[in-house]
Design an enzyme around this catalytic site. Structure first.
Site, PDB file in Angstrom:
ATOM      1  N   ALA A  40       0.828  -1.200   0.000  1.00 18.81           N
ATOM      2  CA  ALA A  40       0.000   0.000   0.000  1.00 18.81           C
ATOM      3  C   ALA A  40       0.863   1.252   0.000  1.00 18.81           C
ATOM      4  O   ALA A  40       0.623   2.178  -0.782  1.00 18.81           O
ATOM      5  CB  ALA A  40      -0.936  -0.004   1.215  1.00 18.81           C
ATOM      6  N   ARG A  76       4.506 -12.587  -3.579  1.00 16.44           N
ATOM      7  CA  ARG A  76       4.373 -11.288  -2.909  1.00 16.44           C
ATOM      8  C   ARG A  76       5.668 -10.488  -2.991  1.00 16.44           C
ATOM      9  O   ARG A  76       5.662  -9.285  -3.208  1.00 16.44           O
ATOM     10  CB  ARG A  76       4.013 -11.474  -1.425  1.00 16.44           C
ATOM     11  CG  ARG A  76       2.685 -12.126  -1.176  1.00 16.44           C
ATOM     12  CD  ARG A  76       2.346 -12.138   0.315  1.00 16.44           C
ATOM     13  NE  ARG A  76       1.840 -10.836   0.729  1.00 16.44           N
ATOM     14  CZ  ARG A  76       0.574 -10.473   0.632  1.00 16.44           C
ATOM     15  NH1 ARG A  76      -0.319 -11.303   0.150  1.00 16.44           N
ATOM     16  NH2 ARG A  76       0.188  -9.273   1.012  1.00 16.44           N
ATOM     17  N   TYR A  93      -1.732 -22.675  -6.576  1.00 14.20           N
ATOM     18  CA  TYR A  93      -1.500 -22.152  -7.933  1.00 14.20           C
ATOM     19  C   TYR A  93      -0.004 -22.032  -8.205  1.00 14.20           C
ATOM     20  O   TYR A  93       0.804 -22.018  -7.267  1.00 14.20           O
ATOM     21  CB  TYR A  93      -2.206 -20.812  -8.169  1.00 14.20           C
ATOM     22  CG  TYR A  93      -1.985 -19.734  -7.124  1.00 14.20           C
ATOM     23  CD1 TYR A  93      -0.854 -18.906  -7.174  1.00 14.20           C
ATOM     24  CD2 TYR A  93      -2.918 -19.515  -6.129  1.00 14.20           C
ATOM     25  CE1 TYR A  93      -0.669 -17.898  -6.233  1.00 14.20           C
ATOM     26  CE2 TYR A  93      -2.730 -18.501  -5.179  1.00 14.20           C
ATOM     27  CZ  TYR A  93      -1.608 -17.702  -5.237  1.00 14.20           C
ATOM     28  OH  TYR A  93      -1.427 -16.708  -4.321  1.00 14.20           O
ATOM     29  N   ASP A 138      -4.281  -1.751   4.222  1.00 14.37           N
ATOM     30  CA  ASP A 138      -4.761  -2.502   5.400  1.00 14.37           C
ATOM     31  C   ASP A 138      -4.971  -1.614   6.621  1.00 14.37           C
ATOM     32  O   ASP A 138      -5.784  -1.938   7.486  1.00 14.37           O
ATOM     33  CB  ASP A 138      -3.765  -3.607   5.766  1.00 14.37           C
ATOM     34  CG  ASP A 138      -3.968  -4.861   4.924  1.00 14.37           C
ATOM     35  OD1 ASP A 138      -4.930  -4.895   4.129  1.00 14.37           O
ATOM     36  OD2 ASP A 138      -3.160  -5.795   5.068  1.00 14.37           O
TER      37      ASP A 138
END
Lengths: 416, 416
Positions: free
Chosen positions: B18, B111, B218, B295
């Site tokens: 973010a 990530r 995945y 968040d």
């Protein structure tokens, strides 16, 4: 056996829908049929009844569908609504494609009207109908069924059909079980449709689904009467009280429902409460020359509206299992009954067990709340009219639909 | 304020997804941006991340999508299976019609890889990145935000962006609340895909739905790594124990699942357990010249895979709300920040609240058992591939989709 015994080919015990249908089916095959009923008069209590195509096809076979249609109603749609919001969840159009697919109409009819149609059918066909006879026990002696009555008079027959309902006297011959209470109670009512009756959905079967409750509404008698059934979970049953499901609970059960539902409660006859029972499925319905049918064999919860329908299917299957075997061109062969009863039992027990079990789950899905209600509503709303994937097994004529003795015989012959 | 303060146009607190995205967005508008991060190095822990089109569209805007695609994977399908039976419940094909409709690809990426793409984007754009800075408090003085740090050095800026995550230090300026534990714990893991890796579904995002548990799998890094996430309800949490969700509970949680799921548990790194938290939505994220994003503003459960996606949407909305207002052709107008922050807050809070709430219910629907599971499975199975009715609100670009400041301004101008 007894010198004073009444002897007949077939003795049917119970004069409800199942007994009348069974009697008529075997009379159609050429049997001498005596039907005995405990009550002093023939008749039916209750309100409306939904006759799906799998049942109206059976009436059609016996030439009785026209009479039923004269007094019944063919609703235009079966509509499910959320009882709390009123939102429509799904609908099935009941004429056109539906009727064509299943080969017969969807009819709603007063229970007493259907009962009379079957009773008159039996009378016209020559079934011997006897009231005021309470059968206390049945045994098989020397290859014949013998019914001992309260009055001390015996009836004997090649076969005894036990069609004596949920609290069957004969069922203990094949099963040591009891009715299962669902904790739900119904109130029913029929009121005249007047100018003041709210006009919404008067041509449809409407089912409002609420948390722990539902309400069903449809027209009867050519649209002159409005039939209402309210079914709710009784808190006092859950507390273990014997007289559960009073009118106070009825009103409380629907407090969160839309005005249309709350208004409809006024149409109920609150003098009689109907606790909802079924039983667990059983595999064997035959003891010697006694066989169960209808609710005595497979009592079910009402959510699929199949109680009477499955009794009619039973009768048709019994007719099929005995034509050409017990009842032949060369006369009656009583020794063929054992095989015929087994065939009837085999072809019907699996199907009625599926209907019994599905009715339970289907009913549960009507009464959910919270997330399950959200999922149920999304599922119902995702369904399009004339999507028959959930109907075919129940209303269909072949394949996964009604198992027919004839189809089974053809398959067996093909395999042989 | 302090003589030794570092002064800048925009101060971003927090160097996660973010913060980096917010810093880049405002740097793109022409701001001098300083980003401070508490950790001694920039980086991301954790495993894979799903980037839906609503997020990859934002990367595309900044010219970073190509870099993400170089290291990420575009899965062919999103597939839901029942974890107990293995049965496929529904699937969405992610290329073709899906990608066209939403104007950007569905990408799964480690990530740490996405974090690096954003970090390099910030570096290339000229964001000033500072490690080892722990902000203890922020106040607004004389129309500027002032951040007081553990080291005693102040930072001041026209606006302070609080992007300091779930346990935000700055959130108490706008809300008196705490993270909400969901009673669920996750374990994650990435393992190399080898010849021995079961071949099934290796090109898809697979979600196995079980009672009180699920498992997601995945590929990552151009198909070299297999990413696995197992999430289950912790019985010891329910008993009130502090150290809940141990490995013993992990294995027990999946005992009724198909072998494919049980095998996949071996791919998890069991050294770190991730308790799953969110918070209730709040309406206001602004205190003076401090605004929350990511968040810190709207932490959510992971079921919609939207945590990072919504942070990217935040950054894009912040960019839109300040271009032409704070950042104009004639230079920076700091006095316009108050209106711009309000507009950003207004346009984002409703949407992120919807995502937060929907993620909770969506997760609940994954973990049901009994009748609710039956209904869920029927609902999922009734859905066809490329039926976008449940996706448009989340991934769409207009209408009920991502509210854009630009669209809002156009509407307001049209109304004026």
């Amino acid at each position: 056996m007894s010198e004073h015994a009444t002897s007949t080919d077939v003795l049917v015990i119970g004069g409800g829908m199942a007994g009348l249908a069974g009697a008529l089916a075997l009379r159609e095959n050429g049997a001498n049929v005596t039907l005995v009923e405990r009550a002093p008069e023939f008749g039916e209590v209750g309100a409306g009844l939904q006759m799906a195509p799998n049942a109206s096809r059976v009436l059609k076979r016996w030439g009785l569908l026209e009479k039923a249609l004269e007094i019944g109603v063919q609703p235009k749609h079966l509509v499910f609504r959320d009882a709390v919001t009123g939102e429509e969840l799904t609908r099935q159009t009941l004429n056109g494609e539906f009727e064509e697919r299943y080969g017969a109409p969807y009819v709603v009819i007063h229970r007493s009207d259907l009962h009379r149609v079957l009773l008159e059918g039996c009378e016209a066909a020559g079934v011997k109908l006897v009231n005021d006879v309470t059968v206390e026990s049945v045994e098989t002696v020397g290859g014949r069924g013998v019914a001992h009555t309260l009055a001390g008079v015996d009836f004997e027959a090649d076969v005894v059909i036990g069609a004596d309902g949920l609290r069957s006297t004969l069922r203990p011959l094949v099963a040591d079980d009891e009715p299962v209470s669902s904790a739900y109670v119904a109130y029913r009512g029929t009121v005249p449709i007047t100018e003041k009756t709210p006009k919404a959905d008067l041509e449809d079967v409407i089912v409002y689904l609420g948390p722990d409750c539902h309400l069903v509404q449809y027209p009867l008698r050519k649209g002159e009467l409005l039939n209402t059934v309210a079914v709710f979970k009784s808190p006092s049953f859950e507390r273990g009280e014997e007289q559960y499901g009073g009118v106070d609970e009825l009103e409380a059960a629907y407090k969160d429902c839309v005005p249309a539902v709350q208004e409809a409660l006024k149409n109920l006859a609150t003098g009689i409460r109907w606790p909802m029972y079924d039983r667990d499925p059983i595999e064997n319905w035959v003891a010697g020359r006694m066989v169960l049918m209808g609710d005595a064999a497979h009592p079910m919860l009402q959510y699929l509206a199949q109680g009477a329908c499955q009794a009619l299917e039973d009768a048709a299957a019994l007719q099929d299992a005995t034509v050409g075997t017990v009842f032949t061109g060369e006369g009656i062969k009583p020794e063929a009954w054992d095989v015929a009863l087994r065939e009837f039992n085999d072809v019907r027990a699996g199907r009625t067990a599926r209907v019994q079990r599905t009715a339970r789950v289907w009913g549960e899905s009507w009464h959910v709340s919270g997330l399950a209600r959200t999922l149920r509503n999304l599922l119902f709303k995702s369904r399009k009219d004339n999507n028959f994937q959930y109907n075919d097994w129940l209303y269909g004529q072949d394949g996964d639909g009604v198992p027919s003795v004839t189809a089974k015989r053809v398959a067996e012959k093909a395999a042989a």
